[in-house]
Design an enzyme around this catalytic site. Structure first.
Site, PDB file in Angstrom:
ATOM      1  N   GLY A 223       0.847  -1.197   0.000  1.00 42.62           N
ATOM      2  CA  GLY A 223       0.000   0.000   0.000  1.00 42.62           C
ATOM      3  C   GLY A 223       0.876   1.239   0.000  1.00 42.62           C
TER       4      GLY A 223
ATOM      5  N   GLY B 143       1.174   4.016   4.007  1.00 47.75           N
ATOM      6  CA  GLY B 143       2.199   3.175   3.388  1.00 47.75           C
ATOM      7  C   GLY B 143       3.396   3.978   2.910  1.00 47.75           C
TER       8      GLY B 143
ATOM      9  N   HIS C  26     -18.420   4.884   3.403  1.00 47.19           N
ATOM     10  CA  HIS C  26     -17.252   5.742   3.264  1.00 47.19           C
ATOM     11  C   HIS C  26     -16.004   5.194   3.939  1.00 47.19           C
ATOM     12  CE1 HIS C  26     -14.926   9.344   2.904  1.00 47.19           C
ATOM     13  NE2 HIS C  26     -14.973   9.618   4.190  1.00 47.19           N
TER      14      HIS C  26
ATOM     15  N   LEU D 253      -6.933  11.353   7.633  1.00 43.92           N
ATOM     16  CA  LEU D 253      -5.626  11.743   7.093  1.00 43.92           C
ATOM     17  C   LEU D 253      -4.617  11.767   8.224  1.00 43.92           C
ATOM     18  CD1 LEU D 253      -6.512  14.673   4.647  1.00 43.92           C
ATOM     19  CD2 LEU D 253      -5.865  12.341   4.084  1.00 43.92           C
TER      20      LEU D 253
ATOM     21  N   ARG E 211     -20.666  12.657  11.850  1.00 39.86           N
ATOM     22  CA  ARG E 211     -21.134  12.002  10.630  1.00 39.86           C
ATOM     23  C   ARG E 211     -22.178  10.931  10.875  1.00 39.86           C
ATOM     24  NH1 ARG E 211     -15.374  11.489   7.431  1.00 39.86           N
ATOM     25  NH2 ARG E 211     -15.150  13.724   7.083  1.00 39.86           N
TER      26      ARG E 211
END
Lengths: 636, 248
Positions: free
Chosen positions: A39, A44, A400, A440, A329
């Site tokens: 990855g 990765g 998601h 992230l 969310r």
């Protein structure tokens, strides 16, 4: 019982204590150690580059044609860090608390604290690499707010934060390629993990151009292969996103956790037809200025702009006045589903809600909105042919992010020694619901700052380990199994494509193991998935040869998704509570809020593979809260 | 709607390819161009034929994987758009559509519409980075950068590496791709230190990979899905000449 190996000491000292006492390897010995990283997304690439900078030999694999294309590029909104540049009361502790609470108290305190702590260094690192984060006119870094928090701690690069962080990590990786410390294997897919003496010692990979099956040996294997939300077929994920690397590791003995905890992103483009392949994500940052509403009246056929203000139901502002349109969310998605199910949905399939910018445009002017979200409005126009400056966007929840993944300990090591899982591929930091802009962050922090300490800590014990080569019987066995499966796919005389099975599975999971689940729906799903798998094993049709063959690639991935889908249902069935993204309809308050059960379910479920169509075995890792008090998670 | 497709089919890197005709009906105007190809591929499978291979991944215009020449234009008739973001409403019922891979000496065809773009990776490896190892970074607000400078660097950094610029250039030049990286890094204070070596090395690498010289036609900017400006090529030339002039 499985042990997360949390270091001793106060919460704020644990990671420092770990670093102070972890084992080191001298630079001369690092050259003797090989590490495979599968990855090349943020986790990765950053891990491979950082380990190479330290002096290890790294082999980096990805199925894409370039490391830069990994799906981290698609993250739009931002990355969180507790810098407190806005002087609005942020701190490492507050970020830790928001994340633990956002995850509905189903994650480890120590991991989450470390995530918040390392967030500070990540922004520094990214800026040093040249990531063009948004800046104020004085030249200092800018921030915005994201769902589930009341401070501004999100750093962003227009609507392309993932792409820009990815370019930073990719360039760091390319620098190590040029230094000779990383060898990249693009268009390669990992198809099996090789264990020798119970430890991860290599992989079997298929060269997707030539079809060659290759053996690769190493002293440790890192899986940074992302999430498996594509199991639902229609999702925000890239078409190639898959679970094969982690699933094949699972079948070799690595436990899976939080498997059914899947985040449905509230602001995606709705499905409009049967041939659709993708539900495009519109950044959550839009909720900073957009207001979400549906018509008050069910079955209202008017176009949104014709519905007067007093006939609109701003249901998030109504139900959650404190957080309003910036509610987390899971809550926002469920609230949308509730209104859509009640018949108030808009759009041609009545499966969407309005995201309206008219108030923001009136107050701030179109230019300001364009500067903040211009690329998103353009994207919306491209896909739908609609100008969202003039009429509301139509949005809908879509599969998601997977909070679940391979179980890892504090070292990010799976239950297989020498096998590490980073980023979305592991289960660790987000509990039952991830907060926006923490994804992230987690992938970067795992790759830049955590694994480069914990992998050497493991490798120090491997310096004296026996040398193995790819001639070892374990490599031969694994390769034979891979070949056998590929040949079986190519020789099946069925009549249905891999996509057919994938779409059927996806629809089944949306209906029965999606935004909400019941005992009944899950029990049905398990039976149906098993029968779908049987049909797949006999009725699949693959054309083409063993060279470049995207259908052959899909077949392997869909086969794994079918098995994973079943485990998702077992996981959701066993957990008789509602927490975060996991909403069991049996466990809710009269006004539709989730009811968590801390007495019986305050643990991490870790599942062990026992064979096809056999019940998996559950192991429990109790969650111990020493610092925070478990409360009802309220955003009202 | 119904389309008449002429699609480039090629078995391997070294084999000879050719245009094959297909008729595709039942296309909805809401489909993306790639979903239209999915539909055709599904029908090819039913007929027992090998599917048309093409690169694609995110299908939201950001990964840079997809890209084909559609009626002779990189990424098709729209500007500022990747192939995956092109929708069938841009075509007319009964139209004939020619689909070919991005062509360049440095981008060999692997099969059908799939190409090898690793030459772009090699250009980045030759210097398209800032040498900041993990752990070396100073506090991020210690170097203020003007808003306009960051925005200009972002405009260059927005390149997705799809290769449309190369495919559309009559010299198959990688000047837009390379210059965007040079601009991104040289504009930022963090990237200035290495700028001379970077530009020389990256420009030389372009030649090594077999890309041609910039043709000065500005066709690349027209087809770039991220609308990267050709002014970056001007900056690259300036930086290159400066580096050579000041070289000790």
């Amino acid at each position: 019982m499985i042990d997360a190996k949390i270091p001793a000491g106060d919460l704020a000292d644990k990671w420092n204590n770990y670093k102070d006492s972890s084992k080191l390897i001298n630079p001369a010995n690092r050259k003797k150690l090989d590490i495979i990283v599968v990855g090349t997304g943020l986790a990765g690439s950053s891990c491979a580059a950082t380990l190479a900078e330290q002096g290890y030999n790294v082999k980096s694999f990805c199925f894409q044609d370039s490391a830069r294309r990994a799906h981290s590029v698609a993250a739009q909104g931002g990355v969180n860090a507790a810098k407190n540049y806005k002087n609005d009361g942020d701190s490492v502790y507050r970020m830790f608390y928001d994340t633990i609470k956002g995850g509905d108290f189903r994650s480890r305190e120590a991991n989450v604290y470390r995530l918040a702590e390392c967030s500070l260094a990540l922004i520094d690192q990214a800026v040093a690499q040249g990531v063009p984060f948004a800046r104020e006119y004085g030249g200092y870094l800018n921030n915005r707010s994201f769902g589930g928090v009341q401070v501004s701690r999100t750093f962003y690069a227009r609507g392309q934060t993932g792409q820009q962080l990815m370019i930073g990590a990719y360039q760091a990786l390319m620098r190590q390629v040029s230094a000779g410390k990383v060898k990249t294997y693009t268009r390669h897919e990992m198809l099996d993990l090789v264990l020798i003496d119970g430890k991860a010692r290599g992989i079997i990979a298929r060269n997707l151009e030539t079809g060659e099956i290759e053996r690769h040996v190493a002293n440790a294997v890192v899986l940074a292969t992302g999430g498996y939300g594509k199991v639902y077929y229609l999702s925000t994920l890239a078409m190639g996103c898959n679970s094969s690397a982690i699933w094949r590791a699972h079948k070799k003995g690595a436990f899976m956790s939080g498997v059914s905890w899947i985040q449905f992103h509230p602001t995606c483009l709705p499905q409009i037809g049967e041939t659709q392949s993708k539900l495009t994500l519109m950044s959550e940052s839009l909720r900073n200025d957009g207001r979400i509403w549906v018509p008050k009246k069910a079955g209202d056929e008017r176009v949104p702009n014709d519905i007067p203000e007093e006939e609109r139901d701003y249901y998030l502002e109504r139900r959650y006045p404190t957080f309003g349109n910036l509610s987390p969310r899971d809550i926002s998605s469920r609230a949308a589903k509730e209104r859509i199910d009640a018949g108030c949905g808009v759009g041609p399939m009545k499966n969407a809600v309005c995201l309206d910018f008219s108030k923001a445009i009136r107050e701030q002017g179109r230019d300001k909105i364009e500067e903040k979200y211009g690329n998103l409005f353009r994207m919306y126009d491209k896909i739908n042919g609609v100008d969202a400056y003039k009429e509301p966007m139509l949005i809908s929840p879509a599969a998601h992010f997977t909070m679940g993944g391979l179980w890892v300990d504090y070292d990010l090591m799976t239950t297989i020694p020498g096998l590490f899982a980073l980023g979305e591929a592991n289960f660790s930091d987000h509990g039952a619901n991830r907060l926006g802009a923490n994804s992230l962050l987690q992938s970067c922090v795992d790759g830049y700052f955590i694994a480069p300490y914990t992998i050497p800590n493991y490798l120090s014990g491997e310096l004296k380990a026996e040398k193995v080569t790819t001639d070892h019987p374990a490599f031969i066995d694994a390769e034979n199994n891979v070949r056998e499966q590929l040949n079986r796919f190519l020789n099946l005389k069925g009549h249905l494509s891999a996509d057919h099975f994938h779409k059927t599975l996806g629809k089944l999971l949306y209906d029965k193991c999606g935004l909400s689940r019941t005992r009944k729906s899950l029990e049905e799903a398990i039976v149906e998935i098993r029968s779908l798998k049987k049909s797949f094993d006999h009725e699949l049709k693959i054309t083409g040869d063993e060279g470049v063959n995207s259908e052959l690639e899909k077949a392997g991935r869909v086969s794994d998704f079918l098995e994973l889908g079943e485990l998702m249902c077992h996981d959701a069935l066993q957990r008789e509570e509602s927490c975060g993204a996991h909403f069991r309809e049996e466990y809710q308050t009269p006004d539709g809020e989730a009811v968590r059960n801390d007495k019986d379910f305050c643990y991490v479920s870790a599942w062990e593979w026992k064979g096809e169509a056999v019940e998996p075995e559950l192991h429990k890792e109790p969650l111990v809260f020493e610092t925070v008090k478990l409360t009802v998670r309220s955003y009202k | 709607m119904k389309l008449y497709l002429k699609v480039w089919r090629q078995e391997h890197r070294d084999s000879k390819g050719g245009m094959i005709s297909y008729e595709v009906d039942g296309i909805s105007e809401h489909m993306s161009f790639l979903e239209m190809l999915d539909l055709l591929n599904e029908r090819l499978i039913q007929k027992g034929e090998r599917v048309i291979e093409f690169d694609h991944d995110c299908r939201e215009g950001i990964c840079g994987a997809c890209g084909m020449m559609i009626n002779g234009r990189a990424h098709g008739p729209l500007t500022g758009t990747t192939t995956c973001q092109l929708h069938m409403r841009s075509f007319n019922d009964g139209e004939t559509v020619y689909i070919e891979p991005f062509r360049a000496t440095a981008f060999p065809v692997l099969r059908d519409l799939k190409i090898d773009r690793s030459a772009f990776d090699h250009i980045i490896q030759s210097g398209g980075y800032i040498s900041a190892s993990t752990g070396q970074a100073p506090e991020s607000n210690s170097i203020p950068i003007a808003h306009e400078v960051t925005e200009a660097a972002f405009d260059a950094a927005a390149c997705i590496g799809c290769g449309a610029c190369v495919a559309t250039c009559k010299n198959s030049s990688a000047a837009l791709f390379t210059s965007a990286k040079i601009s991104h890094l040289v504009l930022l204070p963090q990237g200035k230190l290495e700028s001379a070596d970077r530009v020389v090395s990256m420009v030389n690498q372009m030649d090594t990979e077999g890309f041609g010289h910039c043709s000065n036609t500005e066709a690349c900017e027209v087809e770039c899905p991220q609308e990267i400006s050709v002014l970056h090529i001007g900056r690259m030339n300036y930086e290159y000449n400066k580096a050579l002039a000041l070289r000790k």
